[in-house]
Design a protein around this motif. Sequence first.
Motif, PDB file in Angstrom:
ATOM      1  N   VAL A 127      12.620  -3.099   8.742  1.00 56.09           N
ATOM      2  CA  VAL A 127      11.310  -3.505   9.255  1.00 56.09           C
ATOM      3  C   VAL A 127      10.637  -4.410   8.228  1.00 56.09           C
ATOM      4  O   VAL A 127      10.599  -4.089   7.042  1.00 56.09           O
ATOM      5  CB  VAL A 127      10.418  -2.270   9.524  1.00 56.09           C
ATOM      6  N   ASP A 128      10.113  -5.533   8.713  1.00 54.34           N
ATOM      7  CA  ASP A 128       9.393  -6.471   7.844  1.00 54.34           C
ATOM      8  C   ASP A 128       7.900  -6.386   8.126  1.00 54.34           C
ATOM      9  O   ASP A 128       7.480  -6.280   9.279  1.00 54.34           O
ATOM     10  CB  ASP A 128       9.859  -7.908   8.093  1.00 54.34           C
ATOM     11  N   PHE A 129       7.118  -6.441   7.033  1.00 49.70           N
ATOM     12  CA  PHE A 129       5.672  -6.407   7.122  1.00 49.70           C
ATOM     13  C   PHE A 129       5.082  -7.621   6.428  1.00 49.70           C
ATOM     14  O   PHE A 129       5.727  -8.276   5.621  1.00 49.70           O
ATOM     15  CB  PHE A 129       5.121  -5.123   6.476  1.00 49.70           C
ATOM     16  N   GLN A 130       3.832  -7.858   6.713  1.00 45.88           N
ATOM     17  CA  GLN A 130       3.107  -9.000   6.176  1.00 45.88           C
ATOM     18  C   GLN A 130       3.037  -8.963   4.646  1.00 45.88           C
ATOM     19  O   GLN A 130       3.192  -9.982   3.996  1.00 45.88           O
ATOM     20  CB  GLN A 130       1.702  -8.992   6.767  1.00 45.88           C
ATOM     21  N   ASP A 131       2.803  -7.785   4.083  1.00 42.37           N
ATOM     22  CA  ASP A 131       2.710  -7.660   2.630  1.00 42.37           C
ATOM     23  C   ASP A 131       3.009  -6.219   2.206  1.00 42.37           C
ATOM     24  O   ASP A 131       3.230  -5.344   3.039  1.00 42.37           O
ATOM     25  CB  ASP A 131       1.343  -8.123   2.108  1.00 42.37           C
ATOM     26  N   THR A 132       2.985  -6.003   0.902  1.00 40.98           N
ATOM     27  CA  THR A 132       3.305  -4.687   0.343  1.00 40.98           C
ATOM     28  C   THR A 132       2.314  -3.624   0.780  1.00 40.98           C
ATOM     29  O   THR A 132       2.692  -2.484   1.056  1.00 40.98           O
ATOM     30  CB  THR A 132       3.352  -4.760  -1.195  1.00 40.98           C
ATOM     31  N   ALA A 133       1.039  -3.969   0.854  1.00 35.48           N
ATOM     32  CA  ALA A 133       0.026  -2.990   1.266  1.00 35.48           C
ATOM     33  C   ALA A 133       0.291  -2.484   2.680  1.00 35.48           C
ATOM     34  O   ALA A 133       0.187  -1.287   2.954  1.00 35.48           O
ATOM     35  CB  ALA A 133      -1.370  -3.600   1.171  1.00 35.48           C
ATOM     36  N   CYS A 134       0.672  -3.388   3.580  1.00 37.87           N
ATOM     37  CA  CYS A 134       0.965  -2.990   4.962  1.00 37.87           C
ATOM     38  C   CYS A 134       2.204  -2.094   5.032  1.00 37.87           C
ATOM     39  O   CYS A 134       2.224  -1.116   5.771  1.00 37.87           O
ATOM     40  CB  CYS A 134       1.177  -4.229   5.839  1.00 37.87           C
ATOM     41  N   SER A 135       3.217  -2.425   4.255  1.00 37.22           N
ATOM     42  CA  SER A 135       4.432  -1.599   4.280  1.00 37.22           C
ATOM     43  C   SER A 135       4.185  -0.230   3.663  1.00 37.22           C
ATOM     44  O   SER A 135       4.707   0.774   4.141  1.00 37.22           O
ATOM     45  CB  SER A 135       5.601  -2.308   3.580  1.00 37.22           C
ATOM     46  N   THR A 136       3.361  -0.165   2.642  1.00 35.13           N
ATOM     47  CA  THR A 136       3.020   1.114   2.022  1.00 35.13           C
ATOM     48  C   THR A 136       2.239   1.993   2.988  1.00 35.13           C
ATOM     49  O   THR A 136       2.492   3.196   3.102  1.00 35.13           O
ATOM     50  CB  THR A 136       2.201   0.888   0.733  1.00 35.13           C
ATOM     51  N   GLU A 137       1.313   1.393   3.720  1.00 34.88           N
ATOM     52  CA  GLU A 137       0.540   2.134   4.726  1.00 34.88           C
ATOM     53  C   GLU A 137       1.452   2.671   5.832  1.00 34.88           C
ATOM     54  O   GLU A 137       1.342   3.831   6.238  1.00 34.88           O
ATOM     55  CB  GLU A 137      -0.526   1.224   5.335  1.00 34.88           C
ATOM     56  N   ALA A 138       2.381   1.845   6.297  1.00 33.98           N
ATOM     57  CA  ALA A 138       3.321   2.275   7.339  1.00 33.98           C
ATOM     58  C   ALA A 138       4.201   3.415   6.837  1.00 33.98           C
ATOM     59  O   ALA A 138       4.434   4.392   7.545  1.00 33.98           O
ATOM     60  CB  ALA A 138       4.187   1.104   7.785  1.00 33.98           C
ATOM     61  N   LEU A 139       4.660   3.306   5.606  1.00 32.48           N
ATOM     62  CA  LEU A 139       5.513   4.350   5.036  1.00 32.48           C
ATOM     63  C   LEU A 139       4.772   5.676   4.998  1.00 32.48           C
ATOM     64  O   LEU A 139       5.301   6.709   5.407  1.00 32.48           O
ATOM     65  CB  LEU A 139       5.972   3.948   3.629  1.00 32.48           C
TER      66      LEU A 139
END
Length: 72
Positions: free
Chosen positions: A34-46
């Motif tokens: 899964v690709d996200f816009q930035d690190t903050a978005c991926s951390t929130e999803a995780l």
Amino acid sequence: MLILTFCSIVFSIRCHGFLKLKMQSTYGPPVAFVDFQDTACSTEALSQLQGTILYSSPPGEGMRLEYPLQFL
């Protein structure tokens, strides 16, 4: 294909910054990238989706989310 569609819906509805999802199931259970816009978005999803039970999950098991090795 149904699992890919369902997972895309889960990530796009519940995760800010979702860009795309790619599934691979050649060798064993399916794996999603899964690709996200930035690190903050991926951390929130995780943090939001870790352990989420999908209709295709084995009994008692939810999604296992992790960052790629090169990210660490």
